[in-house]
Design an enzyme around this catalytic site. Structure first.
Site, short mmCIF file in Angstrom:
data_model
loop_
_atom_site.label_atom_id
_atom_site.label_comp_id
_atom_site.label_asym_id
_atom_site.label_seq_id
_atom_site.Cartn_x
_atom_site.Cartn_y
_atom_site.Cartn_z
N LEU A 209 0.81 -1.21 0.00
CA LEU A 209 0.00 0.00 0.00
C LEU A 209 0.85 1.27 0.00
O LEU A 209 1.72 1.44 0.86
CB LEU A 209 -0.93 0.00 1.22
CG LEU A 209 -1.87 1.20 1.36
CD1 LEU A 209 -2.88 1.21 0.21
CD2 LEU A 209 -2.59 1.15 2.71
N ASP A 210 0.59 2.14 -0.98
CA ASP A 210 1.24 3.46 -1.08
C ASP A 210 2.76 3.35 -1.07
O ASP A 210 3.46 4.23 -0.55
CB ASP A 210 0.78 4.37 0.07
CG ASP A 210 -0.71 4.67 0.01
OD1 ASP A 210 -1.27 4.63 -1.09
OD2 ASP A 210 -1.30 4.94 1.07
N ASP A 211 3.28 2.29 -1.68
CA ASP A 211 4.73 2.06 -1.64
C ASP A 211 5.31 1.82 -3.02
O ASP A 211 6.45 1.40 -3.15
CB ASP A 211 5.03 0.86 -0.72
CG ASP A 211 6.48 0.80 -0.31
OD1 ASP A 211 7.07 1.88 -0.03
OD2 ASP A 211 7.06 -0.31 -0.26
#
Length: 281
Positions: A209-211
């Site tokens: 996530l969001d990486d």
């Protein structure tokens, strides 16, 4: 390496008109991007000229005349969706489909005369239901012949299978300057920390996530007088700028994801006049 660069330039310049030549060395990788015109030479001829016996070389060609197709996923917020729709035209890209887990953005799709499909995804669904929805999404994406998928503030987490199936073809816009303030409450987190810049980050989606690899970021100043609502309003402007910048770079094939998959190299390309002229031909 320098001898190889010179050889390529010499061979190419004798046979095609080079408009843009960009290169970058990233660790053990040598990255190169060329924009060229070749009225009387085919790509297989260029391959035999430049890339023969280069077993460790990966390369791909893209015709300028092809207008990319962008499928947009959205939830309730309209600003990122409108940004993508407003920039679609004959010389950039087309949006054949909007998919949403809410019905609230249907009027936006109707205003822009874009097909809209409602698929009710939410976090409390059973795994079998989520997989069934995902299969419908895959079918719609393939039917739309999508070149790239944009998550325009789509507030659902994609499965690892989804992320791997469309690796480096899904762009998400996150409402903070990643890697700070991941997750859904980015503006509240930023307010709590008293940040002096608020912004948005456009990145490729991975199973983490969001990486994913960052493509573009934008920021605007803020201070102690700004409420969470002010940060949200200012942040939305930055999100739109970061998203449009990233989408433009992606559809122009200016984004290279490096070997370790954590970092991008984003080339500048031409000023735009050459590409637009060629697309109009």
């Amino acid at each position: 390496v320098e001898e190889e660069k010179t050889r390529w330039r010499d061979m190419l310049s004798q046979r095609i008109k080079i408009d843009v030549f960009e290169e970058h060395e990233e660790g053990s990788e040598y990255l190169q991007r060329i924009e060229f015109e070749c009225a009387d030479i085919e790509m297989n001829a260029i391959e035999s000229i430049c890339f023969k016996n280069k077993a460790n070389l990966e390369w791909t060609s893209y015709p300028h005349k092809k207008r990319p197709r962008v499928v947009v996923f959205a939830s309730n917020e309209s600003h990122a969706l409108i940004e993508v729709l407003s920039r679609a035209n004959d010389t950039t890209y087309e949006v054949p489909l909007i998919i949403s887990n809410h019905q609230s953005l249907y009027p936006v799709a109707e205003q822009w005369k874009t097909p809209f499909v409602y698929l009710p995804r939410h976090g409390k669904q059973q795994e079998d239901d989520k997989r069934a929805i995902e299969e419908k999404e895959f079918a719609l994406i393939e039917e739309a012949k999508a070149d790239v998928i944009v998550l325009a503030r789509y507030m659902q987490i994609l499965s690892p299978h989804f992320c791997q199936l469309y690796q480096n073809r899904i762009i998400n816009i996150h409402h903070s300057l990643l890697p700070s303030f991941r997750g859904a409450r980015a503006h509240a987190q930023a307010y709590d920390r008293g940040v002096k810049l608020i912004g948005g980050t456009a990145h490729y989606v991975t199973e983490h996530l969001d990486d994913g690899p960052i493509i573009a970021q934008a920021a605007v100043p803020c201070d102690h007088r700004d409420s969470i609502a002010d940060l949200r309003r200012k942040g939305q402007d930055a999100e739109c700028l970061a998203l449009s910048t990233a989408l433009s770079a992606h559809i122009d094939h200016r984004v290279f994801v490096t070997e370790h998959r954590r970092r991008t190299v984003v080339f500048h390309g031409s000023s735009g006049s050459i590409k637009e002229e060629k697309r109009k031909r």
